[in-house]
Design an enzyme around this catalytic site. Structure first.
Site, mmCIF file in Angstrom:
data_model
loop_
_atom_site.group_PDB
_atom_site.id
_atom_site.type_symbol
_atom_site.label_atom_id
_atom_site.label_comp_id
_atom_site.label_asym_id
_atom_site.label_seq_id
_atom_site.Cartn_x
_atom_site.Cartn_y
_atom_site.Cartn_z
ATOM 1 N N GLU A 1 12.490 -9.879 1.415
ATOM 2 C CA GLU A 1 11.713 -8.706 1.846
ATOM 3 C C GLU A 1 12.588 -7.464 1.651
ATOM 4 O OE1 GLU A 1 11.178 -8.906 6.058
ATOM 5 O OE2 GLU A 1 9.894 -7.125 6.154
ATOM 6 N N HIS B 1 12.768 -3.136 2.019
ATOM 7 C CA HIS B 1 12.215 -1.847 2.470
ATOM 8 C C HIS B 1 13.122 -0.730 1.981
ATOM 9 C CE1 HIS B 1 9.193 -3.705 4.900
ATOM 10 N NE2 HIS B 1 10.110 -4.564 5.293
ATOM 11 N N ARG C 1 5.196 12.012 -2.885
ATOM 12 C CA ARG C 1 5.137 12.516 -1.511
ATOM 13 C C ARG C 1 6.353 11.983 -0.734
ATOM 14 N NH1 ARG C 1 1.036 14.393 -3.175
ATOM 15 N NH2 ARG C 1 -1.161 14.031 -2.727
ATOM 16 N N ARG D 1 13.525 3.619 12.512
ATOM 17 C CA ARG D 1 12.353 4.497 12.474
ATOM 18 C C ARG D 1 11.486 4.277 13.728
ATOM 19 N NH1 ARG D 1 9.678 4.609 6.651
ATOM 20 N NH2 ARG D 1 8.606 6.360 7.671
ATOM 21 N N TYR E 1 11.392 8.444 0.948
ATOM 22 C CA TYR E 1 11.260 7.418 -0.103
ATOM 23 C C TYR E 1 11.857 7.816 -1.454
ATOM 24 C CZ TYR E 1 8.100 5.624 3.428
ATOM 25 O OH TYR E 1 7.585 5.159 4.606
ATOM 26 N N PRO F 1 0.786 -1.233 0.000
ATOM 27 C CA PRO F 1 0.000 0.000 0.000
ATOM 28 C C PRO F 1 0.821 1.289 0.000
ATOM 29 C CG PRO F 1 -0.260 -1.202 2.068
ATOM 30 C CD PRO F 1 0.445 -2.106 1.119
ATOM 31 N N ASN F 2 0.344 2.209 -0.822
ATOM 32 C CA ASN F 2 0.874 3.570 -0.953
ATOM 33 C C ASN F 2 2.175 3.657 -1.746
ATOM 34 O OD1 ASN F 2 -1.242 4.908 0.512
ATOM 35 N ND2 ASN F 2 -0.413 3.929 2.340
ATOM 36 N N ALA G 1 3.094 -0.926 4.766
ATOM 37 C CA ALA G 1 2.553 -0.922 6.137
ATOM 38 C C ALA G 1 2.110 -2.311 6.594
ATOM 39 C CB ALA G 1 1.396 0.063 6.227
ATOM 40 N N ASN H 1 7.899 -5.824 -0.940
ATOM 41 C CA ASN H 1 7.886 -4.707 0.009
ATOM 42 C C ASN H 1 6.432 -4.586 0.441
ATOM 43 O OD1 ASN H 1 7.805 -2.366 1.455
ATOM 44 N ND2 ASN H 1 9.077 -1.183 0.032
HETATM 45 O O1 CA2 Z 1 10.604 1.615 3.839
HETATM 46 C C1 CA2 Z 1 9.733 0.987 3.243
HETATM 47 O O2 CA2 Z 1 9.881 0.553 2.101
HETATM 48 C C2 CA2 Z 1 8.365 0.782 3.898
HETATM 49 O O3 CA2 Z 1 7.930 -0.532 3.589
HETATM 50 C C3 CA2 Z 1 7.445 1.805 3.300
HETATM 51 C C4 CA2 Z 1 6.052 1.815 3.929
HETATM 52 C C5 CA2 Z 1 6.134 1.874 5.445
HETATM 53 O O4 CA2 Z 1 4.823 1.744 5.983
HETATM 54 C C6 CA2 Z 1 7.026 0.810 6.007
HETATM 55 O O5 CA2 Z 1 7.094 0.972 7.406
HETATM 56 C C7 CA2 Z 1 8.423 0.899 5.415
HETATM 57 C C8 CA2 Z 1 5.250 3.017 3.444
HETATM 58 C C9 CA2 Z 1 5.109 3.109 1.989
HETATM 59 C C10 CA2 Z 1 4.454 4.410 1.672
HETATM 60 O O6 CA2 Z 1 5.008 4.894 0.487
HETATM 61 C C11 CA2 Z 1 4.834 6.197 0.195
HETATM 62 C C12 CA2 Z 1 5.475 6.626 -0.922
HETATM 63 C C13 CA2 Z 1 5.374 7.941 -1.273
HETATM 64 C C14 CA2 Z 1 4.592 8.793 -0.524
HETATM 65 C C15 CA2 Z 1 3.944 8.337 0.574
HETATM 66 C C16 CA2 Z 1 4.045 7.024 0.955
#
Ligand code: CA2
Length: 172
Positions: free
Chosen positions: A124, A126, A44, A133, A49, A36-37, A103, A100
């Site tokens: 996996e 990230h 963003r 974090r 990221y 997700p996201n 969340a 990946n």
């Molecule tokens: O560090 C990572 O790759 C995460 O898997 C990213 C997740 C986060 O919930 C994990 O704890 C770590 C969040 C992905 C959200 O991606 C976005 C990308 C651009 C803008 C907003 C969110």
């Protein structure tokens, strides 16, 4: 706090036997799943990221396997059940999974169970270093199955995961 009573246990002996029977794979098929996201990459939170998009990531991974005989397929979903369905459908089709779970990393027993069920070697990834974090990001259900976890390497984490799977399971 992460539940400390859990430890990485992958691959299970059952999976080891199953995967050993496959021998060396001549043309590896790897499924890359983003949770997700991650479709918002580049739009963003660039400080965490980066500025590149999900399509940029797919191009980078595709370039990395060009001419190697490895096939990649990409899947992104914001829905836990869709990710579970995709993992189930990978059984007998893909030789490796790079995931990946975003969340869902920190919440999803369903994704953990699906990975365990299909017994496909899994890495996996990230983008960020989840170990440095917020505390709620420091525990990963997926790490209980994944045979390797790569954190904090940005997009390079995905190409490193491809290299790991192809070197370990592919023909070279
Ligand atoms: O560090 C990572 O790759 C995460 O898997 C990213 C997740 C986060 O919930 C994990 O704890 C770590 C969040 C992905 C959200 O991606 C976005 C990308 C651009 C803008 C907003 C969110």
């Amino acid at each position: 706090m992460p539940p400390t009573e859990y430890a990485r246990s992958s691959p299970t002996s059952e999976c080891k036997v199953l995967n050993a029977k496959k021998g060396v794979i001549t043309k590896m098929k790897i499924l890359i799943i983003n949770g997700p996201n991650l479709n918002l990459l580049g739009l963003r939170e660039p400080d965490i990221y980066g500025r590149r998009s999900l399509s940029d990531l797919e191009v980078i991974c595709t370039d990395a396997v060009s001419g190697t005989g490895t096939d990649l397929a990409f899947f992104q979903s914001n829905h836990e059940g869709a990710i579970v369905d995709k993992i189930q459908s990978a059984y007998g089709v893909f030789d490796g999974i790079i995931i990946n779970p975003a969340a869902y990393t920190h919440t999803s027993v369903a994704i953990l169970d699906a990975l365990k069920a299909v017994c496909i070697p899994t890495v996996e990834v990230h983008l960020s270093d989840i170990s440095s974090r917020e505390s709620f990001r420091q525990f990963s259900y997926i790490s209980l199955y994944a045979e390797k976890t790569i954190c904090g390497r940005g997009f390079d984490g995905y190409t490193e995961a491809i290299a790991y799977l192809t070197e370990k399971y592919g023909k070279h």
